[in-house]
Write a protein that holds these residues in place. Structure first.
Motif, PDB file in Angstrom:
ATOM      1  N   TRP A 188      22.376  -8.806  -7.830  1.00 55.53           N
ATOM      2  CA  TRP A 188      21.858  -7.639  -7.128  1.00 55.53           C
ATOM      3  C   TRP A 188      20.474  -7.253  -7.638  1.00 55.53           C
ATOM      4  O   TRP A 188      20.241  -7.204  -8.839  1.00 55.53           O
ATOM      5  N   LEU A 189      19.582  -6.966  -6.692  1.00 54.05           N
ATOM      6  CA  LEU A 189      18.231  -6.493  -7.002  1.00 54.05           C
ATOM      7  C   LEU A 189      17.909  -5.325  -6.089  1.00 54.05           C
ATOM      8  O   LEU A 189      18.491  -5.172  -5.017  1.00 54.05           O
ATOM      9  N   ARG A 190      16.956  -4.511  -6.519  1.00 51.95           N
ATOM     10  CA  ARG A 190      16.436  -3.458  -5.647  1.00 51.95           C
ATOM     11  C   ARG A 190      15.138  -3.975  -5.037  1.00 51.95           C
ATOM     12  O   ARG A 190      14.354  -4.629  -5.711  1.00 51.95           O
ATOM     13  N   VAL A 191      14.943  -3.679  -3.771  1.00 54.02           N
ATOM     14  CA  VAL A 191      13.789  -4.198  -3.042  1.00 54.02           C
ATOM     15  C   VAL A 191      13.014  -3.042  -2.426  1.00 54.02           C
ATOM     16  O   VAL A 191      13.597  -2.172  -1.795  1.00 54.02           O
ATOM     17  N   GLU A 192      11.695  -3.058  -2.658  1.00 51.17           N
ATOM     18  CA  GLU A 192      10.813  -2.035  -2.069  1.00 51.17           C
ATOM     19  C   GLU A 192       9.798  -2.715  -1.182  1.00 51.17           C
ATOM     20  O   GLU A 192       9.122  -3.653  -1.616  1.00 51.17           O
ATOM     21  N   PRO A 193       9.667  -2.270   0.069  1.00 49.45           N
ATOM     22  CA  PRO A 193       8.608  -2.843   0.931  1.00 49.45           C
ATOM     23  C   PRO A 193       7.239  -2.424   0.422  1.00 49.45           C
ATOM     24  O   PRO A 193       7.074  -1.323  -0.089  1.00 49.45           O
ATOM     25  N   LEU A 194       6.287  -3.324   0.508  1.00 51.82           N
ATOM     26  CA  LEU A 194       4.920  -3.023   0.082  1.00 51.82           C
ATOM     27  C   LEU A 194       4.118  -2.577   1.298  1.00 51.82           C
ATOM     28  O   LEU A 194       4.285  -3.096   2.395  1.00 51.82           O
ATOM     29  N   SER A 195       3.225  -1.646   1.081  1.00 45.84           N
ATOM     30  CA  SER A 195       2.317  -1.264   2.156  1.00 45.84           C
ATOM     31  C   SER A 195       1.293  -2.365   2.312  1.00 45.84           C
ATOM     32  O   SER A 195       1.130  -3.222   1.447  1.00 45.84           O
ATOM     33  N   ALA A 196       0.587  -2.367   3.418  1.00 43.03           N
ATOM     34  CA  ALA A 196      -0.378  -3.427   3.710  1.00 43.03           C
ATOM     35  C   ALA A 196      -1.424  -3.577   2.629  1.00 43.03           C
ATOM     36  O   ALA A 196      -1.911  -4.673   2.365  1.00 43.03           O
ATOM     37  N   GLY A 197      -1.766  -2.516   1.936  1.00 45.14           N
ATOM     38  CA  GLY A 197      -2.817  -2.585   0.916  1.00 45.14           C
ATOM     39  C   GLY A 197      -2.325  -2.843  -0.488  1.00 45.14           C
ATOM     40  O   GLY A 197      -3.119  -2.958  -1.404  1.00 45.14           O
ATOM     41  N   SER A 198      -1.001  -2.912  -0.695  1.00 37.26           N
ATOM     42  CA  SER A 198      -0.453  -3.063  -2.054  1.00 37.26           C
ATOM     43  C   SER A 198      -0.636  -4.451  -2.596  1.00 37.26           C
ATOM     44  O   SER A 198      -0.542  -5.415  -1.911  1.00 37.26           O
TER      45      SER A 198
END
Length: 198
Positions: A188-198
């Motif tokens: 199990w991992l936690r996933v965060e979407p990146l913004s276009a500029g990240s």
């Protein structure tokens, strides 16, 4: 199915786990991919691009060392094998070889449980036996799909890291060495979407 899916899925899962545990390496991989693909769409990643990701490749290899998807192999001896101490493995014997133990040999790998991609820096592999790292076996019976598997892992990892940040779960996974290296209860991992500029 086994060779083309389970092993690669296991390998990718463990790479993402290791990068989640080491955000500095994850960010360096992401920056390497961003630099490679600057002024291009990610879908435009090409075959020749994959040789231009040395740090990402080192991260994959170190993960394959720590968590080899196939933990062992069996080989049938077609001739007598004389060991360095003079003992002989006779022709016809089936030998079970633990890839996991080879990759965790303390005489080859100092701090063997530490995730250190720099073990695979070109300067650091000089003088190391090619048989010290065999995630795809070795010799005439090695995995015929190893080049494809490495390519697939590089592409998936590169494109995934452009879109998401991975963070470790609160619980440490417990290795479950079956035919394929898994974990009890999944990885199990936690996933965060990146913004276009990240």
């Amino acid at each position: 199915m086994f060779a083309g899916n389970d092993t690669t899925a296991s390998g990718l899962s463990w790479v993402l786990y290791n990068l989640a545990k080491h955000p500095e390496y994850q960010e360096r991989c992401r920056q390497e991919v961003q630099e490679l693909l600057k002024d291009r769409e990610p879908k435009e990643i090409e075959w020749d691009d994959l040789t231009q990701l040395p740090f990402l490749t080192m991260c994959i290899k170190e993960s394959l060392r720590l968590h080899p998807p196939a933990t062992g192999i069996s080989l049938h001896c077609t001739q007598d094998i004389i060991l360095p101490d003079g003992r002989v493995i006779p022709k016809g014997v089936v030998c079970l070889i633990s890839i996991f133990e080879i990759h965790h040999n303390p005489s080859v790998w100092p701090d063997l449980e530490v995730y250190d991609p720099f073990r695979f820096d070109p300067e650091n592999i000089k003088g190391r036996s090619p048989l010290a790292f065999i995630p795809f076996s070795a010799g005439p019976r090695n995995c015929i799909g190893q080049s494809f598997a490495m390519t697939e892992m590089k592409v998936v990892l590169a494109l995934t890291l452009l879109r998401f940040r991975f963070l470790p779960d609160k619980d440490e996974p417990r290795r479950l060495p079956e035919i394929i290296l898994r974990t009890e209860g999944g990885l199990w991992l936690r996933v965060e979407p990146l913004s276009a500029g990240s």
